[in-house]
Write an enzyme that holds these catalytic residues in place. Sequence first.
Site, PDB file in Angstrom:
ATOM      1  N   CYS A   1      56.281  77.556 117.095  1.00 42.93           N
ATOM      2  CA  CYS A   1      55.638  77.693 115.793  1.00 42.93           C
ATOM      3  C   CYS A   1      56.135  79.009 115.204  1.00 42.93           C
ATOM      4  O   CYS A   1      56.837  79.762 115.866  1.00 42.93           O
ATOM      5  CB  CYS A   1      54.123  77.799 115.936  1.00 42.93           C
TER       6      CYS A   1
ATOM      7  N   ARG B   1      60.954  76.582 112.523  1.00 42.84           N
ATOM      8  CA  ARG B   1      60.276  76.661 113.816  1.00 42.84           C
ATOM      9  C   ARG B   1      59.151  75.632 113.938  1.00 42.84           C
ATOM     10  O   ARG B   1      58.520  75.521 114.985  1.00 42.84           O
ATOM     11  CB  ARG B   1      59.658  78.063 114.006  1.00 42.84           C
TER      12      ARG B   1
ATOM     13  N   TRP C   1      54.192  73.774 115.036  1.00 45.33           N
ATOM     14  CA  TRP C   1      54.956  72.721 115.708  1.00 45.33           C
ATOM     15  C   TRP C   1      54.071  72.338 116.879  1.00 45.33           C
ATOM     16  O   TRP C   1      53.985  73.062 117.866  1.00 45.33           O
ATOM     17  CB  TRP C   1      56.295  73.272 116.172  1.00 45.33           C
TER      18      TRP C   1
ATOM     19  N   ASN D   1      51.794  81.601 118.627  1.00 42.00           N
ATOM     20  CA  ASN D   1      52.978  80.793 118.941  1.00 42.00           C
ATOM     21  C   ASN D   1      53.193  80.900 120.444  1.00 42.00           C
ATOM     22  O   ASN D   1      53.276  82.001 120.975  1.00 42.00           O
ATOM     23  CB  ASN D   1      54.185  81.358 118.168  1.00 42.00           C
ATOM     24  N   GLY D   2      53.253  79.753 121.120  1.00 43.60           N
ATOM     25  CA  GLY D   2      53.454  79.774 122.570  1.00 43.60           C
ATOM     26  C   GLY D   2      52.573  78.749 123.234  1.00 43.60           C
ATOM     27  O   GLY D   2      52.005  77.877 122.582  1.00 43.60           O
TER      28      GLY D   2
ATOM     29  N   GLU E   1      77.943  61.452 126.483  1.00 45.55           N
ATOM     30  CA  GLU E   1      77.368  62.412 125.555  1.00 45.55           C
ATOM     31  C   GLU E   1      78.459  63.312 124.948  1.00 45.55           C
ATOM     32  O   GLU E   1      78.435  63.616 123.752  1.00 45.55           O
ATOM     33  CB  GLU E   1      76.283  63.237 126.271  1.00 45.55           C
TER      34      GLU E   1
ATOM     35  N   LYS F   1      79.213  63.536 120.979  1.00 47.25           N
ATOM     36  CA  LYS F   1      79.183  64.796 120.229  1.00 47.25           C
ATOM     37  C   LYS F   1      80.470  64.954 119.434  1.00 47.25           C
ATOM     38  O   LYS F   1      80.441  65.291 118.268  1.00 47.25           O
ATOM     39  CB  LYS F   1      79.044  66.012 121.167  1.00 47.25           C
TER      40      LYS F   1
ATOM     41  N   GLU G   1      80.717  62.367 116.490  1.00 46.25           N
ATOM     42  CA  GLU G   1      79.772  62.451 115.373  1.00 46.25           C
ATOM     43  C   GLU G   1      79.990  63.669 114.482  1.00 46.25           C
ATOM     44  O   GLU G   1      79.702  63.606 113.300  1.00 46.25           O
ATOM     45  CB  GLU G   1      78.308  62.291 115.813  1.00 46.25           C
TER      46      GLU G   1
ATOM     47  N   HIS H   1      90.400  49.481 134.361  1.00 46.57           N
ATOM     48  CA  HIS H   1      90.150  48.162 133.763  1.00 46.57           C
ATOM     49  C   HIS H   1      90.373  48.166 132.253  1.00 46.57           C
ATOM     50  O   HIS H   1      89.857  47.301 131.558  1.00 46.57           O
ATOM     51  CB  HIS H   1      88.720  47.707 134.079  1.00 46.57           C
TER      52      HIS H   1
ATOM     53  N   LYS I   1      69.139  62.509 111.195  1.00 46.36           N
ATOM     54  CA  LYS I   1      68.494  63.054 112.392  1.00 46.36           C
ATOM     55  C   LYS I   1      67.491  62.052 112.962  1.00 46.36           C
ATOM     56  O   LYS I   1      67.369  61.890 114.169  1.00 46.36           O
ATOM     57  CB  LYS I   1      67.776  64.362 111.999  1.00 46.36           C
TER      58      LYS I   1
HETATM   59  C1  G6P Z   1      70.027  59.613 115.666  1.00 43.89           C
HETATM   60  C2  G6P Z   1      70.273  61.086 115.892  1.00 43.89           C
HETATM   61  C3  G6P Z   1      70.624  61.336 117.366  1.00 43.89           C
HETATM   62  C4  G6P Z   1      69.532  60.781 118.262  1.00 43.89           C
HETATM   63  C5  G6P Z   1      69.237  59.312 117.962  1.00 43.89           C
HETATM   64  C6  G6P Z   1      67.984  58.857 118.665  1.00 43.89           C
HETATM   65  O1  G6P Z   1      71.209  58.910 115.838  1.00 43.89           O
HETATM   66  O2  G6P Z   1      71.318  61.539 115.062  1.00 43.89           O
HETATM   67  O3  G6P Z   1      70.764  62.726 117.582  1.00 43.89           O
HETATM   68  O4  G6P Z   1      69.932  60.910 119.595  1.00 43.89           O
HETATM   69  O5  G6P Z   1      69.010  59.126 116.563  1.00 43.89           O
HETATM   70  O6  G6P Z   1      66.917  59.565 118.134  1.00 43.89           O
HETATM   71  P1  G6P Z   1      65.593  59.928 118.904  1.00 43.89           P
HETATM   72  O7  G6P Z   1      64.806  60.747 117.920  1.00 43.89           O
HETATM   73  O8  G6P Z   1      64.922  58.617 119.217  1.00 43.89           O
HETATM   74  O9  G6P Z   1      65.945  60.683 120.126  1.00 43.89           O
END
Ligand code: G6P
Length: 632
Positions: free
Chosen positions: A2, A27, A82, A106-107, A505, A509, A512, A528, A627
């Site tokens: 937060c 935050r 948060w 915050n914490g 992953e 990264k 994307e 394969h 996001k």
């Molecule tokens: C979107 C975001 C990713 C995320 C995915 C799943 O594609 O750009 O970063 O991994 O959704 O989202 P979630 O909130 O369910 O982890």
Amino acid sequence: MCGIVGYIGPRACAPLLIDGLRKLEYRGYDSAGLAVIDTSPTALGEPPKLGVVRSVGKLGKLDDAIRERPLPGNIGIGHTRWATHGRPTEGNAHPHLVGDVAVVHNGILENHVELRNELVALGRKFLSETDTEIAAHLIDIELANGAPTLLEATKLALSRVRGAYAIAAVSRREPDVIVVAKSFSPLVLGIGDGEVFAASDVPALIQHTRDVIFLEDGDICELRAGAVKIERLLVHGDGSPERITVTPVVRHPRRIDWSPAQAEKQGYKHFMLKEIFEQPTALENTLRGRVSLDDGDINSGEIGLSPEIARSIRRVVLLACGTSHHAAIAGRNWIESVAKVPATVELASEFRYRDAIIGEGDLVIAVSQSGETADTLAAVRDAKRQGAHILAVANVVGSAIPRVADASLYTHAGPEIGVASTKAFTTQLSALLMFAVWLGRRRETLGEDRAKQILQRAIELPTAMREVLDLADACQKIARRQIVATEANHCLFLGRGLSYPIALEGALKLKEISYVHAEGYAAGEMKHGPIALIDAAMPVVVVAPKDHHYEKIASNVQEVRAREGRVIAVVPKGDTTIAELAQDVIEIPDVDPELTPFITVIPLQLIAYHAADLKGTDVDQPRNLAKTVTVE
Ligand code: G6P
């Protein structure tokens, strides 16, 4: 995570506090509030008024509420939340008011359950589900018991709590003082001309002053307009007055020369880079208060499922999308290797559209940073309808998936702003590892000694992560040399076992944010198909930590080299076998073979980040991506 702010000085503080909170919205932004002391004359003998306004939602909502109910006065504190303990509601929003005292925090107070029970037994009434309200009650009790000042009462109150806090308190009985204290959560003071600011982070105050004091853990301060008293609070034993040692400290202000925009990212060029570097701290926050090294176990209250469910389930099914799906693959492996329970992992978007057999006896773990992904939510609803138990592993408290679930294990990564997920991923890994340990201990498939060993090594991970983060420059050079300078259009990522989801992953990264086509593959599957693609123009990132797959993946590296592929290898420190074959090598510290994903993913995040940055793409908001994906 937060954000907190405070102001004391000659100016009207509400607009200053709101402005500060706006800079801290990164935050947390699910609710916010202010408490302001109005020192205008009151009836004889009446203390000044302490006004509190709180609202759910982004700061605009608080702004509207204050327009309707203005908060005059020039001493105040504020908070943007948060949620960690308790849903994002107005009642749970800060400041929390108990008696004459208002508190923002915050914490996470680790011993909140124990303290709340104790205070309820004393007849104290709680109006929220937060851990913070406990601190407000403790201060109020100390004042009622004769503590002479807000500062003294806060010292005694804080001697009772364990955990992380940056806290600010005001009392209408002392209308010329703000008390702030810090332990683990960040807190900085801004020293102006006849005025003092307090904030979780520099951006909240840099428009007003560049002279700041970064407080240290254990610091407690009494702020007055134009005067700051700082002491160091040391607590021994049970926190009775004689168990507290207080020593005055002098901290000289430092002049900050960041621009306000730079400050928001704390000097990092992008949120993604900042979040990559936040991973050790985020991991500490995920583990905090949940791990017991004494008996090699995880606090059951944090998991939220009963031991009976742990013992009765026949299978675990992990459902997720995107990066969360990659964390879920590692989670599947741990549930089988650590807890010895059959586990499968599925893309939520596939699972929900086939006639999946699921029901009683199954535990579904839905992994989601946002807790709102439409496909994961729909899959969870289906599974629940068919009788499965549901555990959510989510970052956003009170989001849709945790609301549907029977129990939630939050990752406490704090808000993730960069669209490409980084710290959410590593904290999901730690939540899933903790769950596997908890499950294995309940089913007696995991012995105490091995559990202690895993947890001890998990606690040591942030140190190893910081060591890998020191390799950022090396990763940038690799990105430049192997991807950007060669104008690579394709890249292959290989891994086995726990390094397979890391290969997936790493590829995700890179594609994307840098728009380079990348594929993550199980190294054993290379023969394969993907092997047909390998030639001198193909960079191949090989994830090869020290585990029982090492020799097999070393053979895969030979196969790549025999076809002139360019190898970038993530290898154990001191490795020679693969290192001698690779064009570029990233050496990672030695960690438990079960814990390698936490470490191996970091160089891959850094390579993707630097490739994108060097290419000049919009790193934090890559094209076409969102996001939170709330469409099906
Ligand atoms: C979107 C975001 C990713 C995320 C995915 C799943 O594609 O750009 O970063 O991994 O959704 O989202 P979630 O909130 O369910 O982890």
